[in-house]
Design a protein around this motif. Sequence first.
Motif, short mmCIF file in Angstrom:
data_model
loop_
_atom_site.label_atom_id
_atom_site.label_comp_id
_atom_site.label_asym_id
_atom_site.label_seq_id
_atom_site.Cartn_x
_atom_site.Cartn_y
_atom_site.Cartn_z
N ASP A 99 -4.43 -7.92 -0.40
CA ASP A 99 -4.25 -6.61 0.22
C ASP A 99 -3.11 -5.86 -0.46
OD1 ASP A 99 -6.24 -7.20 2.03
OD2 ASP A 99 -4.87 -7.77 3.64
N GLY A 100 -3.33 -4.57 -0.71
CA GLY A 100 -2.27 -3.72 -1.22
C GLY A 100 -2.07 -3.76 -2.71
N GLU A 101 -2.91 -4.48 -3.44
CA GLU A 101 -2.76 -4.54 -4.89
C GLU A 101 -3.53 -3.42 -5.58
OE1 GLU A 101 -1.92 -9.28 -5.73
OE2 GLU A 101 -3.99 -8.57 -5.82
N SER A 139 -10.62 0.97 3.30
CA SER A 139 -9.37 0.26 3.06
C SER A 139 -9.30 -0.24 1.62
CB SER A 139 -9.21 -0.91 4.03
OG SER A 139 -10.29 -1.81 3.91
N LYS A 144 -3.55 5.66 -2.27
CA LYS A 144 -3.21 4.25 -2.07
C LYS A 144 -2.06 4.11 -1.07
CE LYS A 144 -1.84 0.03 -4.47
NZ LYS A 144 -0.91 -0.37 -3.38
N ASN A 145 -1.09 4.99 -1.15
CA ASN A 145 0.09 4.89 -0.29
C ASN A 145 -0.16 5.38 1.13
OD1 ASN A 145 1.62 3.87 -2.41
ND2 ASN A 145 2.35 5.89 -3.05
N CYS A 182 -5.81 4.09 1.47
CA CYS A 182 -6.52 2.93 0.92
C CYS A 182 -5.53 2.01 0.21
CB CYS A 182 -7.59 3.37 -0.08
SG CYS A 182 -8.77 4.55 0.57
N PRO A 183 -5.02 0.99 0.88
CA PRO A 183 -3.96 0.17 0.28
C PRO A 183 -4.39 -0.63 -0.94
CG PRO A 183 -4.72 -0.77 2.36
CD PRO A 183 -5.35 0.59 2.26
N THR A 184 -5.68 -0.94 -1.04
CA THR A 184 -6.15 -1.74 -2.17
C THR A 184 -7.00 -0.86 -3.08
OG1 THR A 184 -6.20 -3.73 -0.79
CG2 THR A 184 -7.44 -3.80 -2.86
#
Length: 296
Positions: free
Chosen positions: A32-34, A172, A199-200, A203-205
């Motif tokens: 997640d978050g990459e 997401s 992204k920030n 959509c974190p990924t």
Amino acid sequence: MPIKITDLNYVYSKGTPFAKTALAGVNLTIEDGEFWGVIGHTGSGKSTLFSHLNALTRIQSGKIEIDEFTLVGNGGKKQKGKKPNYKALRARVGMVFQYPEYQLFAEDVETDVAFGPKNIGIKGDELSARVKEAIEMVGLPYDEVRKRSPFDLSGGQKRRVALAGVLAMHPSVLVLDEPTAGLDPRGKKEILDLIVRIKNTLCPTVIMISHNMDEVAKYCDKIAVMADGKLVLTASPAELFGSRETLEKFGVEMPNVTAIAGMLADGGLNIDRAALTEEALVEEILRAKGAEGQTA
């Protein structure tokens, strides 16, 4: 939860004389978050791999796990038992294809952006709010463009409308296939900066398929290198582009910035030859020149 791809295989025209292996035993975990960059020569399997994430391409062999969704290959046989909720999966994993402006179809921008969320059951005030939010998120003035034909907009604006249609589903995970293809340098920077903001905030990924090594080096946290349907390497930008041996081994081009840094270092300037961005290169040059001035 991470995206986990396990032993994924895919063959086009399977069982025919024209069969071609597109994916062979691919294993990859995306946390997640990459922000991942995916690179490789044309035909290496990049787009085929990530079109599996929202079941646009159905699995032949292997498994993909995305949050509560599990996609399993069955060798092309009819699936038994309860099928995954593909509409819900496609809302979770948004995909923006190369030249997405060619996918626009509605008579006005508002209708086009509303198509995706409406298709997954969003209605009424929530639908209107999502459409307005998405249009404004991509940097377009809602009141000015909402009733305009998308075909009357500029190329860059069309691309933003297509992206808004995906964002209105509140994914997401965002998958982008060559998002800057065909844009001028200013348009490329605007789109990439927009992707960072998305992204920030939403959509974190993010997964970006690209042939532009400068963009991958600057924006991505990790890089997946594809070749002949196989995942041959995963690395950070510094690990990949900082090793000439690795680049030569996998046939990967060096970012222009890094190439310039190497030329300056070869010319005697005491800088880090693995600089990945314009900002980093300028800092290295100023540092080196400052150090020369102090020793002069």
